[in-house]
Design a protein around this motif. Structure first.
Motif, short mmCIF file in Angstrom:
data_model
loop_
_atom_site.label_atom_id
_atom_site.label_comp_id
_atom_site.label_asym_id
_atom_site.label_seq_id
_atom_site.Cartn_x
_atom_site.Cartn_y
_atom_site.Cartn_z
N SER A 75 13.27 4.15 -5.14
CA SER A 75 13.34 5.27 -6.09
C SER A 75 11.97 5.63 -6.65
N MET A 76 11.04 4.69 -6.63
CA MET A 76 9.69 5.00 -7.09
C MET A 76 8.69 4.84 -5.95
N PHE A 77 9.14 5.21 -4.73
CA PHE A 77 8.32 4.91 -3.56
C PHE A 77 7.18 5.88 -3.33
N ALA A 78 7.08 6.93 -4.09
CA ALA A 78 5.91 7.81 -3.96
C ALA A 78 4.67 6.97 -4.19
N ASN A 79 4.64 6.20 -5.27
CA ASN A 79 3.54 5.26 -5.51
C ASN A 79 3.70 4.01 -4.67
N GLY A 80 4.95 3.68 -4.35
CA GLY A 80 5.22 2.48 -3.57
C GLY A 80 4.60 2.51 -2.19
N ARG A 81 4.57 3.70 -1.58
CA ARG A 81 3.95 3.83 -0.25
C ARG A 81 2.49 3.39 -0.32
N LYS A 82 1.81 3.81 -1.36
CA LYS A 82 0.41 3.41 -1.55
C LYS A 82 0.32 1.89 -1.74
N HIS A 83 1.23 1.33 -2.56
CA HIS A 83 1.23 -0.12 -2.78
C HIS A 83 1.58 -0.89 -1.51
N PHE A 84 2.53 -0.35 -0.74
CA PHE A 84 2.94 -0.98 0.52
C PHE A 84 1.74 -1.09 1.46
N GLN A 85 1.04 0.03 1.65
CA GLN A 85 -0.13 0.04 2.54
C GLN A 85 -1.25 -0.83 1.96
N ASN A 86 -1.39 -0.84 0.65
CA ASN A 86 -2.41 -1.67 0.02
C ASN A 86 -2.15 -3.15 0.31
N LEU A 87 -0.88 -3.58 0.22
CA LEU A 87 -0.56 -4.97 0.52
C LEU A 87 -0.85 -5.27 1.99
N ARG A 88 -0.47 -4.37 2.86
CA ARG A 88 -0.73 -4.56 4.29
C ARG A 88 -2.23 -4.72 4.55
N PHE A 89 -3.04 -3.81 4.00
CA PHE A 89 -4.49 -3.86 4.24
C PHE A 89 -5.13 -5.09 3.58
N THR A 90 -4.63 -5.49 2.44
CA THR A 90 -5.16 -6.69 1.77
C THR A 90 -4.89 -7.94 2.61
N ILE A 91 -3.69 -8.04 3.16
CA ILE A 91 -3.37 -9.17 4.05
C ILE A 91 -4.31 -9.16 5.25
N GLU A 92 -4.56 -7.99 5.81
CA GLU A 92 -5.48 -7.89 6.94
C GLU A 92 -6.91 -8.28 6.56
N GLU A 93 -7.33 -7.92 5.36
CA GLU A 93 -8.66 -8.32 4.88
C GLU A 93 -8.78 -9.83 4.76
N MET A 94 -7.66 -10.51 4.54
CA MET A 94 -7.66 -11.97 4.42
C MET A 94 -7.61 -12.64 5.78
N GLY A 95 -7.55 -11.85 6.85
CA GLY A 95 -7.59 -12.40 8.22
C GLY A 95 -6.24 -12.54 8.90
N TYR A 96 -5.20 -11.97 8.33
CA TYR A 96 -3.86 -12.09 8.89
C TYR A 96 -3.29 -10.71 9.19
N THR A 97 -2.16 -10.68 9.89
CA THR A 97 -1.49 -9.43 10.22
C THR A 97 -0.02 -9.52 9.84
N THR A 98 0.66 -8.36 9.91
CA THR A 98 2.10 -8.30 9.71
C THR A 98 2.69 -7.48 10.85
N TYR A 99 3.94 -7.76 11.18
CA TYR A 99 4.60 -7.11 12.31
C TYR A 99 5.44 -5.93 11.80
N ASP A 100 5.21 -4.75 12.36
CA ASP A 100 5.88 -3.53 11.94
C ASP A 100 7.27 -3.41 12.58
N LEU A 101 8.32 -3.39 11.75
CA LEU A 101 9.68 -3.24 12.24
C LEU A 101 10.17 -1.79 12.18
N SER A 102 9.38 -0.89 11.58
CA SER A 102 9.86 0.48 11.42
C SER A 102 9.72 1.30 12.69
#
Length: 102
Positions: A75-102
């Motif tokens: 319901s608040m995903f307008a900002n959530g999309r930015k937070h979602f991508q931010n978490l993804r990129f932060t994990i990548e900056e730490m040297g790890y990846t995540t698997y996209d199920l979408s």
């Protein structure tokens, strides 16, 4: 399974994620468990979680003995999309990846 709202994240570093209840999510342990679950050699992946931005409540699911889910309120995903991508990129900056199920 432990569930956390994105805003429960206190700190992220190269070792993992610390939540506001002081639970620590270890990236390396999640990577090992993710590899075993997906029949991938541990040495061939840096993936620590699955992610789905198209789910009813978008989430990241980490593979600890007791899975940990970080979710984003749709319901608040307008900002959530930015937070979602931010978490993804932060994990990548730490040297790890995540698997996209979408």
């Amino acid at each position: 399974m432990k569930k956390y709202d994105y805003h429960s994240i206190k700190k992220i570093n190269k070792k993992g994620i610390l939540f506001d209840d002081d639970f620590f999510l270890d990236f390396e342990l999640s990577r090992i468990n993710w590899a075993k679950t997906h029949n991938v050699l541990v040495d061939e992946t840096y993936c620590v979680a699955d992610r789905d931005i198209t789910a009813t409540n978008p989430y990241f699911e980490f593979y600890l003995d007791n899975h940990v889910v970080i979710y984003f309120n749709k319901s608040m995903f307008a900002n959530g999309r930015k937070h979602f991508q931010n978490l993804r990129f932060t994990i990548e900056e730490m040297g790890y990846t995540t698997y996209d199920l979408s």
